[in-house]
Design an enzyme around this catalytic site. Sequence first.
Site, mmCIF file in Angstrom:
data_model
loop_
_atom_site.group_PDB
_atom_site.id
_atom_site.type_symbol
_atom_site.label_atom_id
_atom_site.label_comp_id
_atom_site.label_asym_id
_atom_site.label_seq_id
_atom_site.Cartn_x
_atom_site.Cartn_y
_atom_site.Cartn_z
ATOM 1 N N LYS A 216 -6.399 5.767 -3.254
ATOM 2 C CA LYS A 216 -5.928 6.296 -4.533
ATOM 3 C C LYS A 216 -6.816 5.876 -5.700
ATOM 4 O O LYS A 216 -7.608 4.951 -5.606
ATOM 5 C CB LYS A 216 -4.462 5.914 -4.753
ATOM 6 C CG LYS A 216 -3.549 6.828 -3.915
ATOM 7 C CD LYS A 216 -2.092 6.666 -4.204
ATOM 8 C CE LYS A 216 -1.319 7.716 -3.372
ATOM 9 N NZ LYS A 216 0.103 7.417 -3.308
ATOM 10 N N ARG A 255 1.101 4.230 4.389
ATOM 11 C CA ARG A 255 0.650 5.617 4.566
ATOM 12 C C ARG A 255 -0.845 5.642 4.285
ATOM 13 O O ARG A 255 -1.265 5.360 3.149
ATOM 14 C CB ARG A 255 1.439 6.518 3.599
ATOM 15 C CG ARG A 255 1.160 7.993 3.746
ATOM 16 C CD ARG A 255 2.044 8.794 2.799
ATOM 17 N NE ARG A 255 1.729 10.202 2.871
ATOM 18 C CZ ARG A 255 0.708 10.776 2.241
ATOM 19 N NH1 ARG A 255 -0.087 10.056 1.477
ATOM 20 N NH2 ARG A 255 0.485 12.073 2.371
HETATM 21 N N1 PMM Z 1 1.113 9.829 -1.762
HETATM 22 C C1 PMM Z 1 0.649 11.072 -1.652
HETATM 23 C C2 PMM Z 1 1.347 12.043 -0.914
HETATM 24 N N2 PMM Z 1 2.499 11.739 -0.290
HETATM 25 N N3 PMM Z 1 4.154 10.175 0.252
HETATM 26 C C3 PMM Z 1 4.661 8.946 0.141
HETATM 27 N N4 PMM Z 1 5.821 8.644 0.756
HETATM 28 N N5 PMM Z 1 4.032 7.967 -0.572
HETATM 29 C C4 PMM Z 1 2.860 8.190 -1.233
HETATM 30 O O1 PMM Z 1 2.340 7.262 -1.885
HETATM 31 C C5 PMM Z 1 2.298 9.497 -1.155
HETATM 32 C C6 PMM Z 1 2.996 10.478 -0.390
HETATM 33 C C7 PMM Z 1 -0.656 11.446 -2.308
HETATM 34 O O2 PMM Z 1 -1.725 11.138 -1.481
HETATM 35 P P1 PMM Z 1 -2.488 12.216 -0.520
HETATM 36 O O3 PMM Z 1 -2.914 13.363 -1.408
HETATM 37 O O4 PMM Z 1 -3.632 11.472 0.069
HETATM 38 O O5 PMM Z 1 -1.559 12.687 0.553
#
Ligand code: PMM
Length: 281
Positions: A216, A255
């Site tokens: 991030k 994640r």
């Molecule tokens: N971050 C993203 C997308 N989905 N879900 C949860 N539970 N927690 C998060 O921090 C989260 C998420 C954004 O990141 P990405 O674009 O790499 O999926």
Amino acid sequence: MTRLPQPDRTLVMGILNVTPDSFSDGGEYLDVEAAVAHGLALHTEGADIVDVGGESTRPGARRADPGTERDRVVPVVERLTAAGVPVSVDTMRAEVAMAAVAAGAVLVNDVSGGLADPDMLAAVAGVDAGYVAMHWRGHSDRMADLATYADVVAEVCAELADRLAAALAAGVEKERIILDPGLGFAKTAEHNWALLRRLDALAALGRPLLIGASRKRFLGELLAGEDGPRPVREREDAGVAITALAAAQHVWGVRTHTARPHRDAIAAALRLGAREGFGAG
Ligand code: PMM
């Protein structure tokens, strides 16, 4: 949460974005075959669960229409499930969540914690799936304006407690619910660090925690050089360090975009925390 993997360590949730525009892997896995291959690779590498998303939530992103989102996600969920991979679905829409659960998903990962779609919590209550309620204040196109807190830890805890209460009131059993502070969602880098420093306060809400720090922007800012923020692909090691620190505090899951480095970090954190084996005295 009978169908969720339940290892006796922090679990790794591998990220699989079937989108043209996610911040770190957008466009790479839009094709079903490429997406399935990447999901299988993540699982082989050590991901306990693969999180399939069909809508980007990166800051400023526009929404995908529901049909497009469902068509991106469902075939991938079906194929990974058939291959024996536990799958979660990253969606704010009840309709997409239910289609994915019907296709085999064992967990609904709702970044809005039930706020984006009024039908979500009741829909989840009616199926046998886990539910991640993430802290969220609004859609990506306006979340930067919502990153205002007097006390970010207290406010995120209070707002997550509200989402937990709403899920329970809708009939989602407590045992199925996981909470996530939503790093980067209506939060500045300072807010993210403040939350990571107080995982104990979040854990005091009484539910397992999921943490999504991988690649991030706040890590890019942390590692910035003269040319500006560290590029997305070069933020991995800092994310692994956060995994180790979070695993040492027994979070339920992390994640992440890769699996093996995070599994290794979790193994080391667990071994270091173990009381046996440190020798006499
Ligand atoms: N971050 C993203 C997308 N989905 N879900 C949860 N539970 N927690 C998060 O921090 C989260 C998420 C954004 O990141 P990405 O674009 O790499 O999926």
